[in-house]
Design a protein around this motif. Sequence first.
Motif, PDB file in Angstrom:
ATOM      1  N   MET A 155       0.835  -1.194   0.000  1.00 36.41           N
ATOM      2  CA  MET A 155       0.000   0.000   0.000  1.00 36.41           C
ATOM      3  C   MET A 155       0.879   1.257   0.000  1.00 36.41           C
ATOM      4  O   MET A 155       2.084   1.197  -0.139  1.00 36.41           O
ATOM      5  CB  MET A 155      -0.916  -0.015   1.227  1.00 36.41           C
ATOM      6  N   GLY A 156       0.241   2.419   0.175  1.00 34.93           N
ATOM      7  CA  GLY A 156       0.969   3.677   0.314  1.00 34.93           C
ATOM      8  C   GLY A 156       0.914   4.554  -0.921  1.00 34.93           C
ATOM      9  O   GLY A 156       1.318   4.132  -2.010  1.00 34.93           O
ATOM     10  N   HIS A 157       0.390   5.780  -0.738  1.00 37.28           N
ATOM     11  CA  HIS A 157       0.289   6.696  -1.882  1.00 37.28           C
ATOM     12  C   HIS A 157       0.637   8.142  -1.517  1.00 37.28           C
ATOM     13  O   HIS A 157       0.592   9.015  -2.377  1.00 37.28           O
ATOM     14  CB  HIS A 157      -1.124   6.646  -2.477  1.00 37.28           C
ATOM     15  N   GLU A 158       0.985   8.412  -0.258  1.00 36.23           N
ATOM     16  CA  GLU A 158       1.352   9.766   0.171  1.00 36.23           C
ATOM     17  C   GLU A 158       2.850   9.790   0.409  1.00 36.23           C
ATOM     18  O   GLU A 158       3.318   9.600   1.536  1.00 36.23           O
ATOM     19  CB  GLU A 158       0.604  10.142   1.452  1.00 36.23           C
ATOM     20  N   ALA A 159       3.637  10.027  -0.636  1.00 36.66           N
ATOM     21  CA  ALA A 159       5.067   9.757  -0.507  1.00 36.66           C
ATOM     22  C   ALA A 159       5.941  10.798  -1.195  1.00 36.66           C
ATOM     23  O   ALA A 159       5.479  11.621  -1.988  1.00 36.66           O
ATOM     24  CB  ALA A 159       5.378   8.372  -1.061  1.00 36.66           C
ATOM     25  N   ALA A 160       7.233  10.721  -0.873  1.00 35.52           N
ATOM     26  CA  ALA A 160       8.242  11.583  -1.488  1.00 35.52           C
ATOM     27  C   ALA A 160       9.584  10.867  -1.419  1.00 35.52           C
ATOM     28  O   ALA A 160       9.778   9.961  -0.601  1.00 35.52           O
ATOM     29  CB  ALA A 160       8.317  12.923  -0.767  1.00 35.52           C
TER      30      ALA A 160
END
Length: 347
Positions: free
Chosen positions: A57-62
């Motif tokens: 999962m995970g979609h708020e990234a940098a």
Amino acid sequence: MKALLLSSYRHLEIADMPPPVPGPDDVLVRVAACGICGSDVHGYDGSSGRRIPPIVMGHEAAGTVSAMGARVRNFSVGDRVTFDSTISCGACDYCNRGEINLCDNRRVLGVSCADYRCAGAFAEYVVVPQHIVHRLHESLSFSEAAMLEAVSVALHAVSLSRIDSGQKALVLGAGMIGLLTLQALRVAGCSRVFVADVDPSRLKLATDLGASAALLATEKELISQISDLTHGRGVDVALEAVGISETVRVAIDCVRKGGAVTLVGNIEPEVTLPLQKVVTRQTRLQGSCASAGEFPQAIELVGSGRIQVKPLITAIAPLEDGPRWFERLHSREQNLMKVVLTLGAPE
């Protein structure tokens, strides 16, 4: 590569997985930080149906650019970047109108559903198409940059609300999106922004972030308080950031005749609303989904400090601690707002 894998519902593990390979138009990003979104928590227990295991999962990234496809021209290895969570096709009617969040072929990073599977950013590396990648200001830490997706959601909701300078607004729900929406409304020119919630600690944060009044009230009490604060007129616009019948009804009851209610919260699949009141008072109901091109504005506003995200980050923890933080968020532990998981050396 190391990744946080949802191998079955409510079971996360650190797994060794092959790194993704970028296509001709893709950017391979070495992830530095990724925030845990509420939708990830709902995916964790299977309640959303949009995180079918196994999935990263995970979609708020940098992070930083590690490699690029042959047709990528606007980035270099080592660039500090973030990216949108929505992958749009760029060719359908909605994309051509700039409504990329409504793309007919829309995919979302870190989502696994009946229609598609798209690996997310709780991993050392993630592949994203170049058209959703954005450079970061040097002043922004990676943890702050992991908040930009949520900021863009708030900005999109406010843009759809058609704010005029000097208007009064009400935000229902002082969670992550509600508190960012409060700040976005201030940026848009609202003279007064009221925030309502049932959690005193979140309302304290709302006051710190510029709320004109933080209202700890249930349905009837809140309607009365808004009436008093607006001399019986009601607010010009209400933004509902909870997603349940009660708060949708309150939003409608609190706006003036001819006012607008923007629906951002998305918990209950169906809600009831006072239809005759909506019709006879000519209330405009507007749904808001994700974002549609607000990332550059989000980067600018957070970079300049006009929107603050640091106060909303409860914890910054290594990826290996992800299973523990997911369980704490799932159990609705008090005073948890945003948890950001990091990979590699601290910033």
